[in-house]
Design a protein around this motif. Structure first.
Motif, mmCIF file in Angstrom:
data_model
loop_
_atom_site.group_PDB
_atom_site.id
_atom_site.type_symbol
_atom_site.label_atom_id
_atom_site.label_comp_id
_atom_site.label_asym_id
_atom_site.label_seq_id
_atom_site.Cartn_x
_atom_site.Cartn_y
_atom_site.Cartn_z
ATOM 1 N N THR A 1 -58.351 -13.638 -4.775
ATOM 2 C CA THR A 1 -57.768 -14.928 -4.437
ATOM 3 C C THR A 1 -57.140 -14.856 -3.057
ATOM 4 O OG1 THR A 1 -55.608 -14.379 -5.367
ATOM 5 C CG2 THR A 1 -57.254 -15.299 -6.877
ATOM 6 N N LEU A 2 -56.772 -16.023 -2.526
ATOM 7 C CA LEU A 2 -56.134 -16.059 -1.212
ATOM 8 C C LEU A 2 -54.795 -15.336 -1.233
ATOM 9 C CD1 LEU A 2 -56.160 -17.025 1.692
ATOM 10 C CD2 LEU A 2 -55.297 -19.253 0.920
ATOM 11 N N SER A 3 -54.052 -15.458 -2.320
ATOM 12 C CA SER A 3 -52.781 -14.748 -2.443
ATOM 13 C C SER A 3 -52.979 -13.240 -2.409
ATOM 14 C CB SER A 3 -52.087 -15.155 -3.746
ATOM 15 O OG SER A 3 -50.881 -14.446 -3.912
ATOM 16 N N GLU A 4 -53.990 -12.745 -3.128
ATOM 17 C CA GLU A 4 -54.285 -11.306 -3.112
ATOM 18 C C GLU A 4 -54.801 -10.878 -1.740
ATOM 19 O OE1 GLU A 4 -55.627 -10.696 -7.777
ATOM 20 O OE2 GLU A 4 -57.036 -11.542 -6.333
ATOM 21 N N ALA A 5 -55.530 -11.771 -1.073
ATOM 22 C CA ALA A 5 -56.035 -11.467 0.261
ATOM 23 C C ALA A 5 -54.894 -11.260 1.252
ATOM 24 C CB ALA A 5 -56.961 -12.573 0.753
ATOM 25 N N ALA A 6 -53.774 -11.989 1.067
ATOM 26 C CA ALA A 6 -52.617 -11.813 1.950
ATOM 27 C C ALA A 6 -52.071 -10.402 1.848
ATOM 28 C CB ALA A 6 -51.534 -12.829 1.596
ATOM 29 N N TRP A 7 -52.029 -9.866 0.649
ATOM 30 C CA TRP A 7 -51.556 -8.484 0.448
ATOM 31 C C TRP A 7 -52.509 -7.489 1.101
ATOM 32 C CZ3 TRP A 7 -53.445 -4.211 -2.356
ATOM 33 C CH2 TRP A 7 -52.511 -3.197 -2.589
ATOM 34 N N ILE A 8 -53.805 -7.693 0.909
ATOM 35 C CA ILE A 8 -54.804 -6.806 1.514
ATOM 36 C C ILE A 8 -54.757 -6.911 3.036
ATOM 37 C CG2 ILE A 8 -57.286 -6.350 1.733
ATOM 38 C CD1 ILE A 8 -57.561 -7.356 -1.175
ATOM 39 N N GLY A 9 -54.543 -8.142 3.541
ATOM 40 C CA GLY A 9 -54.446 -8.331 4.985
ATOM 41 C C GLY A 9 -53.306 -7.541 5.592
ATOM 42 N N GLY A 10 -52.215 -7.376 4.841
ATOM 43 C CA GLY A 10 -51.108 -6.555 5.324
ATOM 44 C C GLY A 10 -51.517 -5.110 5.515
ATOM 45 N N TRP A 11 -52.277 -4.571 4.586
ATOM 46 C CA TRP A 11 -52.740 -3.183 4.724
ATOM 47 C C TRP A 11 -53.718 -3.036 5.885
ATOM 48 C CZ3 TRP A 11 -50.236 0.675 2.794
ATOM 49 C CH2 TRP A 11 -49.491 0.499 1.638
ATOM 50 N N LEU A 12 -54.543 -4.055 6.102
ATOM 51 C CA LEU A 12 -55.444 -4.006 7.256
ATOM 52 C C LEU A 12 -54.656 -3.995 8.561
ATOM 53 C CD1 LEU A 12 -58.185 -6.544 6.113
ATOM 54 C CD2 LEU A 12 -58.490 -4.081 6.423
ATOM 55 N N ALA A 13 -53.612 -4.837 8.629
ATOM 56 C CA ALA A 13 -52.773 -4.870 9.830
ATOM 57 C C ALA A 13 -52.039 -3.554 10.012
ATOM 58 C CB ALA A 13 -51.777 -6.026 9.738
ATOM 59 N N LEU A 14 -51.600 -2.956 8.910
ATOM 60 C CA LEU A 14 -50.895 -1.677 8.982
ATOM 61 C C LEU A 14 -51.795 -0.575 9.524
ATOM 62 C CD1 LEU A 14 -48.514 0.206 8.314
ATOM 63 C CD2 LEU A 14 -49.434 0.392 5.999
ATOM 64 N N ILE A 15 -53.021 -0.517 9.040
ATOM 65 C CA ILE A 15 -53.956 0.512 9.512
ATOM 66 C C ILE A 15 -54.219 0.352 11.000
ATOM 67 C CG2 ILE A 15 -56.376 1.235 9.397
ATOM 68 C CD1 ILE A 15 -56.242 0.819 6.393
ATOM 69 N N TYR A 16 -54.454 -0.878 11.431
ATOM 70 C CA TYR A 16 -54.702 -1.141 12.856
ATOM 71 C C TYR A 16 -53.519 -0.695 13.708
ATOM 72 C CZ TYR A 16 -55.588 -3.756 17.151
ATOM 73 O OH TYR A 16 -55.779 -4.109 18.465
ATOM 74 N N ALA A 17 -52.295 -1.085 13.295
ATOM 75 C CA ALA A 17 -51.105 -0.768 14.079
ATOM 76 C C ALA A 17 -50.825 0.731 14.088
ATOM 77 C CB ALA A 17 -49.899 -1.523 13.526
ATOM 78 N N ALA A 18 -50.988 1.387 12.937
ATOM 79 C CA ALA A 18 -50.695 2.818 12.856
ATOM 80 C C ALA A 18 -51.653 3.631 13.721
ATOM 81 C CB ALA A 18 -50.773 3.283 11.399
ATOM 82 N N VAL A 19 -52.936 3.270 13.693
ATOM 83 C CA VAL A 19 -53.910 3.992 14.522
ATOM 84 C C VAL A 19 -53.611 3.761 15.993
ATOM 85 C CG1 VAL A 19 -56.352 4.161 15.129
ATOM 86 C CG2 VAL A 19 -55.686 3.967 12.736
ATOM 87 N N GLN A 20 -53.258 2.532 16.362
ATOM 88 C CA GLN A 20 -52.922 2.255 17.762
ATOM 89 C C GLN A 20 -51.682 3.033 18.194
ATOM 90 O OE1 GLN A 20 -53.007 -1.544 19.679
ATOM 91 N NE2 GLN A 20 -55.070 -0.803 20.078
ATOM 92 N N PHE A 21 -50.689 3.115 17.309
ATOM 93 C CA PHE A 21 -49.448 3.822 17.628
ATOM 94 C C PHE A 21 -49.724 5.288 17.945
ATOM 95 C CE2 PHE A 21 -45.663 6.204 16.074
ATOM 96 C CZ PHE A 21 -44.742 5.732 16.994
ATOM 97 N N VAL A 22 -50.621 5.900 17.185
ATOM 98 C CA VAL A 22 -50.923 7.319 17.376
ATOM 99 C C VAL A 22 -51.844 7.543 18.561
ATOM 100 C CG1 VAL A 22 -52.032 9.334 16.325
ATOM 101 C CG2 VAL A 22 -50.539 7.878 14.948
ATOM 102 N N THR A 23 -52.874 6.704 18.707
ATOM 103 C CA THR A 23 -53.904 6.973 19.708
ATOM 104 C C THR A 23 -53.621 6.361 21.070
ATOM 105 O OG1 THR A 23 -55.185 5.042 18.987
ATOM 106 C CG2 THR A 23 -55.675 7.154 17.929
ATOM 107 N N GLY A 24 -52.695 5.385 21.153
ATOM 108 C CA GLY A 24 -52.405 4.763 22.443
ATOM 109 C C GLY A 24 -51.975 5.769 23.504
ATOM 110 N N PRO A 25 -50.953 6.611 23.229
ATOM 111 C CA PRO A 25 -50.557 7.614 24.222
ATOM 112 C C PRO A 25 -51.654 8.628 24.508
ATOM 113 C CG PRO A 25 -48.831 7.294 22.589
ATOM 114 C CD PRO A 25 -50.039 6.581 22.078
ATOM 115 N N ILE A 26 -52.470 8.930 23.497
ATOM 116 C CA ILE A 26 -53.572 9.875 23.714
ATOM 117 C C ILE A 26 -54.566 9.288 24.712
ATOM 118 C CG2 ILE A 26 -55.526 11.035 22.608
ATOM 119 C CD1 ILE A 26 -53.857 11.197 20.066
#
Length: 415
Positions: free
Chosen positions: A52-77
């Motif tokens: 559902t759209l409500s469940e998609a909002a929760w999944i979207g948070g994890w997608l945003a988290l993965i994107y941000a975490a990878v950028q945080f680690v690899t940006g300085p590299i």
């Protein structure tokens, strides 16, 4: 006694302008490609995850988290790799990787592929930093602020155009913007391959060092300045509050008002236009009249009011005037950056930029862990009350905390 080599001669003015134009075009197209997928992300999550759209909002948070975490680690590299192998190599690798990633995501058969795509997007989303370094390579110190301003403007224009285009293409289906983003990234790669020259001569490169690629390096270094810590807290709370838009806006408007991808894209584009106009026409005058501290408070207070009004809105038309009010949030970061710069020596101003970038990256990691679960829970059958705007109430609280910390922060010099 060893004599330092003379600084390299400045490049010819024509070559400098040409290279700057290519860099700015690269940033523009990159920003369009990033923003173009935002309006359709809920739809493709629902389709691939069968949720559902409500469940998609929760999944979207994890997608945003993965994107941000990878950028945080690899940006300085990526930045350090640019110092070792040159800017062109890193930019080309980033653009080529982006094209492949968006193409794969556009044909993703399962939700797992979408998670892989977001992780790869974080990995390859490194062209902005090396592009800025390329501008620094070709410009004199007194010109860099102007070039950086132009780069910021190019990113802003691209981020306005991206959601607008993505919203229109999203009417054709949730996969269409991903295919368009892949095409844009491929075009960007070809243009850079033929037009983007190397700007860092071999005699100015340095060896890659892992200790200098530490993503917490800037935070640990400038965090030792006591007078900077309160403003760092202000920035972190503010960055966190502002992240409610990229993490939940599409889900919130679809759940609350039943908006289509086109409406989501139009609202994001309008918000970007209003904030850009505020930055160009109003911020300077307000700072001159009230000073940086009060200007930041005006921006935070206006943003908090907008967050609360979003939570009280029950009609779709109400969103549009609130967007106008929320544009005052563009007052905040220029003012806070000015206040912070007064507390840092002249030879650490560049490091301060990295420090703020690291704070923003931390907020990008924390926000999806709070905003998206709140939105998902309060729109689920288990919630005691249906309240899609729960994330905006949390954001309002964070903005008010930032404002209170700023009010209590001792003044330094003219700050």
């Amino acid at each position: 006694m060893t004599t330092a080599p003379p600084p390299p001669a400045a490049p010819p003015a024509v070559a400098t302008r040409w290279t700057a134009h290519v860099v700015l075009l690269t940033v523009l197209i990159d920003a369009i490609g990033f923003g173009i997928v935002l309006p359709v992300l809920p739809g493709i999550i629902m389709r691939l995850g069968h949720v559902t759209l409500s469940e998609a909002a929760w999944i979207g948070g994890w997608l945003a988290l993965i994107y941000a975490a990878v950028q945080f680690v690899t940006g300085p590299i990526a930045g350090n790799l640019g110092d070792r192998f040159g800017r062109r190599t890193v930019v080309l690798a980033s653009l080529g990787g982006f094209a492949i990633d968006y193409a794969l995501t556009g044909f993703a058969p399962t939700l797992g592929w979408l998670f892989l795509g977001r992780g790869l997007a974080g990995l390859f989303g490194a062209s902005f930093g090396p592009a800025g370094a390329a501008l620094a390579d070709i410009s004199r110190p007194e010109e860099r602020a102007r070039y950086y301003g132009m780069m910021g403007a190019a990113f802003g224009i691209g981020f306005v155009m991206g959601p607008a285009i993505g919203g229109l293409l999203g009417e054709l289906g949730p996969r269409a913007p991903f295919h368009a983003a892949a095409g844009l990234a491929a075009i960007n790669f070809v243009l850079a391959l033929f037009l983007f020259p190397e700007t860092l001569p071999k005699d100015r490169r340095r060896a890659f060092e892992w200790k200098r690629a530490n993503p917490l390096g800037a935070i640990l270094s400038l965090g030792r300045i006591p007078s900077l810590l309160p403003l760092a807290s202000v920035s972190l709370f503010w960055f966190f509050a502002h992240m409610v838009y990229p993490t939940t806006w599409a889900f919130y408007t679809m759940l609350r008002f039943g908006w289509s991808a086109g409406m989501v894209g139009a609202s994001l584009a309008l918000s970007g236009i209003l904030m850009a106009l505020c930055q160009m026409l109003i911020v300077g005058r307000v700072v001159k009249r009230f000073g940086e501290r009060r200007t930041a408070m005006i921006g935070m207070g206006g943003a908090a009011c907008a967050f609360i009004l979003y939570s009280l809105s029950d009609e779709s038309w109400m969103v549009w005037p609130i967007l106008v009010l929320s544009a005052v949030q563009s007052f905040v970061m220029p003012s806070i950056s000015g206040l912070m710069s007064r507390r840092v020596p002249a030879d650490q101003q560049g490091e301060l930029s990295g420090f703020n970038g690291s704070l923003g990256a931390l907020a990008s990691i924390l926000a999806p862990l709070v905003f998206n679960p709140a939105l998902a829970y309060f729109t689920s059958p288990a919630a005691p009350v249906h309240f899609p705007a729960a994330a905006f109430v949390i954001a309002a609280g964070s903005a008010l905390v930032a404002m209170l910390i700023l009010m209590a922060t001792p003044r330094v010099s003219q700050a």
